[in-house]
Design an enzyme around this catalytic site. Structure first.
Site, PDB file in Angstrom:
ATOM      1  N   LYS A 123      37.684  44.071   6.679  1.00 21.14           N
ATOM      2  CA  LYS A 123      38.725  45.036   6.313  1.00 21.14           C
ATOM      3  C   LYS A 123      39.581  44.449   5.196  1.00 21.14           C
ATOM      4  O   LYS A 123      39.630  43.226   5.017  1.00 21.14           O
ATOM      5  CB  LYS A 123      39.590  45.376   7.531  1.00 21.14           C
ATOM      6  N   TYR A 158      32.694  57.749   9.952  1.00 24.65           N
ATOM      7  CA  TYR A 158      33.631  57.120  10.903  1.00 24.65           C
ATOM      8  C   TYR A 158      34.676  58.128  11.373  1.00 24.65           C
ATOM      9  O   TYR A 158      34.849  58.352  12.566  1.00 24.65           O
ATOM     10  CB  TYR A 158      34.313  55.903  10.258  1.00 24.65           C
ATOM     11  N   ALA A 188      37.504  50.982  22.371  1.00 25.94           N
ATOM     12  CA  ALA A 188      36.127  50.673  21.962  1.00 25.94           C
ATOM     13  C   ALA A 188      35.634  51.667  20.923  1.00 25.94           C
ATOM     14  O   ALA A 188      35.705  52.885  21.123  1.00 25.94           O
ATOM     15  CB  ALA A 188      35.201  50.699  23.177  1.00 25.94           C
ATOM     16  N   PHE A 223      39.912  43.665  17.343  1.00 26.74           N
ATOM     17  CA  PHE A 223      41.183  43.356  16.672  1.00 26.74           C
ATOM     18  C   PHE A 223      42.390  43.944  17.421  1.00 26.74           C
ATOM     19  O   PHE A 223      43.244  43.214  17.940  1.00 26.74           O
ATOM     20  CB  PHE A 223      41.097  43.878  15.234  1.00 26.74           C
ATOM     21  N   THR A 237      42.756  57.494  15.123  1.00 27.00           N
ATOM     22  CA  THR A 237      43.150  57.099  13.776  1.00 27.00           C
ATOM     23  C   THR A 237      43.735  58.271  12.995  1.00 27.00           C
ATOM     24  O   THR A 237      43.413  59.433  13.279  1.00 27.00           O
ATOM     25  CB  THR A 237      41.898  56.555  13.041  1.00 27.00           C
ATOM     26  N   ASP A 238      44.528  57.965  11.983  1.00 31.80           N
ATOM     27  CA  ASP A 238      45.043  59.022  11.097  1.00 31.80           C
ATOM     28  C   ASP A 238      43.936  59.583  10.197  1.00 31.80           C
ATOM     29  O   ASP A 238      44.104  60.642   9.588  1.00 31.80           O
ATOM     30  CB  ASP A 238      46.207  58.503  10.236  1.00 31.80           C
ATOM     31  N   GLU A 239      42.792  58.875  10.128  1.00 29.94           N
ATOM     32  CA  GLU A 239      41.738  59.302   9.200  1.00 29.94           C
ATOM     33  C   GLU A 239      41.126  60.640   9.599  1.00 29.94           C
ATOM     34  O   GLU A 239      40.486  61.307   8.781  1.00 29.94           O
ATOM     35  CB  GLU A 239      40.664  58.212   9.068  1.00 29.94           C
TER      36      GLU A 239
HETATM   37  P1  NAD Z   1      37.266  46.524  15.993  1.00 27.32           P
HETATM   38  O1  NAD Z   1      36.041  46.953  15.268  1.00 27.32           O
HETATM   39  O2  NAD Z   1      37.978  45.290  15.553  1.00 27.32           O
HETATM   40  O3  NAD Z   1      36.938  46.320  17.534  1.00 27.32           O
HETATM   41  C1  NAD Z   1      36.165  47.220  18.281  1.00 27.32           C
HETATM   42  C2  NAD Z   1      35.832  46.570  19.626  1.00 27.32           C
HETATM   43  O4  NAD Z   1      35.091  47.518  20.396  1.00 27.32           O
HETATM   44  C3  NAD Z   1      34.968  45.320  19.509  1.00 27.32           C
HETATM   45  O5  NAD Z   1      35.445  44.332  20.395  1.00 27.32           O
HETATM   46  C4  NAD Z   1      33.586  45.804  19.929  1.00 27.32           C
HETATM   47  O6  NAD Z   1      32.795  44.782  20.509  1.00 27.32           O
HETATM   48  C5  NAD Z   1      33.943  46.875  20.936  1.00 27.32           C
HETATM   49  N1  NAD Z   1      32.892  47.899  21.088  1.00 27.32           N
HETATM   50  C6  NAD Z   1      32.193  48.521  20.105  1.00 27.32           C
HETATM   51  N2  NAD Z   1      31.318  49.395  20.640  1.00 27.32           N
HETATM   52  C7  NAD Z   1      31.490  49.322  21.989  1.00 27.32           C
HETATM   53  C8  NAD Z   1      30.896  49.986  23.094  1.00 27.32           C
HETATM   54  N3  NAD Z   1      29.924  50.904  22.939  1.00 27.32           N
HETATM   55  N4  NAD Z   1      31.321  49.664  24.331  1.00 27.32           N
HETATM   56  C9  NAD Z   1      32.283  48.729  24.530  1.00 27.32           C
HETATM   57  N5  NAD Z   1      32.867  48.054  23.522  1.00 27.32           N
HETATM   58  C10 NAD Z   1      32.488  48.363  22.276  1.00 27.32           C
HETATM   59  O7  NAD Z   1      38.228  47.791  15.974  1.00 27.32           O
HETATM   60  P2  NAD Z   1      39.822  47.860  15.883  1.00 27.32           P
HETATM   61  O8  NAD Z   1      40.227  47.788  14.477  1.00 27.32           O
HETATM   62  O9  NAD Z   1      40.387  46.913  16.877  1.00 27.32           O
HETATM   63  O10 NAD Z   1      40.053  49.358  16.357  1.00 27.32           O
HETATM   64  C11 NAD Z   1      40.239  49.667  17.749  1.00 27.32           C
HETATM   65  C12 NAD Z   1      40.446  51.155  17.896  1.00 27.32           C
HETATM   66  O11 NAD Z   1      41.591  51.567  17.157  1.00 27.32           O
HETATM   67  C13 NAD Z   1      39.290  52.000  17.374  1.00 27.32           C
HETATM   68  O12 NAD Z   1      39.093  53.072  18.258  1.00 27.32           O
HETATM   69  C14 NAD Z   1      39.755  52.494  16.030  1.00 27.32           C
HETATM   70  O13 NAD Z   1      39.181  53.743  15.707  1.00 27.32           O
HETATM   71  C15 NAD Z   1      41.245  52.625  16.265  1.00 27.32           C
HETATM   72  N6  NAD Z   1      42.105  52.453  15.077  1.00 27.32           N
HETATM   73  C16 NAD Z   1      41.964  51.368  14.256  1.00 27.32           C
HETATM   74  C17 NAD Z   1      42.825  51.206  13.178  1.00 27.32           C
HETATM   75  C18 NAD Z   1      42.736  49.989  12.277  1.00 27.32           C
HETATM   76  O14 NAD Z   1      43.474  49.914  11.277  1.00 27.32           O
HETATM   77  N7  NAD Z   1      41.917  48.997  12.569  1.00 27.32           N
HETATM   78  C19 NAD Z   1      43.805  52.155  12.917  1.00 27.32           C
HETATM   79  C20 NAD Z   1      43.914  53.261  13.776  1.00 27.32           C
HETATM   80  C21 NAD Z   1      43.067  53.385  14.856  1.00 27.32           C
HETATM   81  P1  TYD Z   2      39.751  49.279   5.071  1.00 28.12           P
HETATM   82  O1  TYD Z   2      40.475  48.034   5.457  1.00 28.12           O
HETATM   83  O2  TYD Z   2      38.269  49.292   5.131  1.00 28.12           O
HETATM   84  O3  TYD Z   2      40.382  50.465   5.958  1.00 28.12           O
HETATM   85  P2  TYD Z   2      40.182  52.085   5.836  1.00 28.12           P
HETATM   86  O4  TYD Z   2      39.041  52.377   4.943  1.00 28.12           O
HETATM   87  O5  TYD Z   2      39.909  52.449   7.260  1.00 28.12           O
HETATM   88  O6  TYD Z   2      41.491  52.608   5.324  1.00 28.12           O
HETATM   89  O7  TYD Z   2      40.188  49.658   3.591  1.00 28.12           O
HETATM   90  C1  TYD Z   2      41.551  49.856   3.251  1.00 28.12           C
HETATM   91  C2  TYD Z   2      41.576  50.328   1.819  1.00 28.12           C
HETATM   92  O8  TYD Z   2      41.143  49.249   0.982  1.00 28.12           O
HETATM   93  C3  TYD Z   2      40.629  51.480   1.552  1.00 28.12           C
HETATM   94  O9  TYD Z   2      41.236  52.363   0.609  1.00 28.12           O
HETATM   95  C4  TYD Z   2      39.404  50.829   0.929  1.00 28.12           C
HETATM   96  C5  TYD Z   2      40.000  49.618   0.202  1.00 28.12           C
HETATM   97  N1  TYD Z   2      39.128  48.417   0.100  1.00 28.12           N
HETATM   98  C6  TYD Z   2      38.968  47.802  -1.127  1.00 28.12           C
HETATM   99  O10 TYD Z   2      39.532  48.217  -2.161  1.00 28.12           O
HETATM  100  N2  TYD Z   2      38.178  46.676  -1.194  1.00 28.12           N
HETATM  101  C7  TYD Z   2      37.529  46.190  -0.086  1.00 28.12           C
HETATM  102  O11 TYD Z   2      36.786  45.185  -0.215  1.00 28.12           O
HETATM  103  C8  TYD Z   2      37.725  46.839   1.178  1.00 28.12           C
HETATM  104  C9  TYD Z   2      37.038  46.339   2.411  1.00 28.12           C
HETATM  105  C10 TYD Z   2      38.535  47.953   1.222  1.00 28.12           C
END
Ligand code: NAD
Ligand code: TYD
Length: 357
Positions: A200, A161, A83, A13, A135-137
């Protein structure tokens, strides 16, 4: 050292959005290293087909032989590490992959980067960057009136995670302090936008609403997240890569705290406007409260003062503009949605929600 960067997880993503955004504004080649887990999707990169500036390599970040070969061949000036295994609920069901990719994988990538960096001439050594996307988590959960997370907050991760991401952040930090590797770390809040995998919250609600399915809200729906449009996150990462101080951490967030239930209401109301239900009722009718996530963090919020003051970054989208773009994108791309909702996706949805009653 060439004008090339290695982007890991660039078929996911945020990584996918980053690669698209990067190549829309720069001619520096992207070596996209992604092993294509369930979350990796080459359709996210379809618009780059035939573009010589994008080189895709299907391999894991933990595959030291392949990764070493990429450093030697392409002599990159930077690595941006997206990744990861990224879904909290999956980490609760099956933490092993999170340990392997987020911790062991990041360690092996750091080792490969360090070995390569040691071979560079002084000038190239100074210019090289390893940017780790986190991440902020990692900071844990805030109480209602606590100040937002600053870079000074202590790490208190609560899910497998966030614990695995915290471990990777510590390794990145250690590689700077011990070996001098020029690292940067970004800790961002929840992203939303195009190409978001529908496990998500926001894409799940959009796709379930359109399919006439229940909209599952965990617990009381009053958990708070700080939402940022994904392209704003990508711009923030670019800015940190360009001008961030080596060894520093930058929090990135949208100044946009919202309760989950409010998010679900907004999505329903916008869908009522964009694609009204045939029966004339609101999509809100589909909302269903389900059993809460174990250990569910109550509130995240980012204090983005440092990146704003030092690097002049600010989000360009408000939640109101970003969510409209996002919903429109899902309405315009039904094939992308249909294709990601494969057998394994359906198995996951069944498993995660069956247990919630
Ligand atoms: P995502 O799950 O959509 O994508 C992860 C990608 O990494 C996928 O394309 C997957 O194929 C690849 N991948 C997984 N394991 C791998 C490996 N061992 N080697 C190579 N590629 C691998 O994740 P995302 O939401 O795009 O998040 C990307 C990064 O940003 C992550 O590190 C996540 O912790 C961080 N992040 C995400 C969010 C969010 O809201 N989604 C917020 C803050 C930080
Ligand atoms: P998510 O998108 O999984 O992100 P994160 O857990 O990393 O913050 O979830 C966002 C918020 O939404 C989280 O508080 C969990 C909640 N949630 C639901 O209430 N219903 C759902 O089906 C999902 C996937 C998440």
């Amino acid at each position: 050292m060439n004008k090339a960067i290695i982007v890991t997880g660039g078929a996911g993503f945020i990584g996918g959005n980053f690669v698209l955004d990067w190549l829309a504004t720069s001619d520096v080649t992207v070596i996209n290293l992604d092993c294509l887990t369930y979350a990796g999707n080459m359709e996210n990169l379809a618009s780059l087909e035939g573009d010589a500036r994008h080189i895709f390599v299907k391999a894991g970040i933990g595959d030291s032989v392949v990764v070493r070969g990429l450093f030697e061949k392409y002599q990159p000036c930077a690595v941006v590490n997206f990744a990861a295994e990224s879904h909290v609920d999956r980490s609760i069901h099956a933490p092993e992959d999170f340990i392997q990719t987020n911790i062991v994988g990041t360690f092996r990538l750091l080792e490969a980067a360090r070995n390569y960096w040691n071979t560079l001439a002084d000038e190239d050594k100074a210019a090289f960057r390893f940017l780790h996307v986190s991440t902020d988590e990692v900071y844990g959960s805030l109480k209602k009136d606590d100040p937002a997370f600053s870079e000074e907050n202590k790490y208190e991760p609560n899910s497998p995670y966030s614990a695995s991401k915290a471990a990777s952040d510590h390794l990145v930090r250690a590689y700077h302090h011990t070996y001098g590797l020029p690292v940067l770390t970004t800790n961002c809040s929840n992203n939303y936008g195009p190409y978001h995998f529908p496990e998500k919250l926001i894409p799940l609600i959009i796709t379930h609403a359109l399919a006439g399915k229940p909209l599952p809200v965990y617990g009381d729906g009053q958990q708070i997240r700080d939402w940022l449009y994904v392209v704003d996150h990508c711009r923030g990462i670019r800015r940190v890569l360009e001008a961030g101080r080596v060894g520093e951490t930058y929090n990135i967030g949208g100044w946009n705290e919202m309760a989950n239930l409010d998010i679900v209401h907004i999505v329903c109301d916008l869908l009522d406007e964009f694609r009204p239900r045939e029966d004339g009722k609101s999509y809100r009718e589909q909302i269903t409260f389900v059993t809460d996530r174990p250990g569910h963090d109550r509130r995240y919020a980012i204090d983005a003062t440092k990146i704003e003051k030092e690097l002049g970054w600010k989000p360009q989208e408000t939640f109101q503009t970003g969510i409209r773009k996002t919903i429109q994108w899902y309405l315009d791309n039904p094939e992308w949605v249909a294709n990601v909702q494969s057998g394994s996706y359906r198995d996951w949805v069944e498993k995660n929600y069956a247990e919630r009653g």
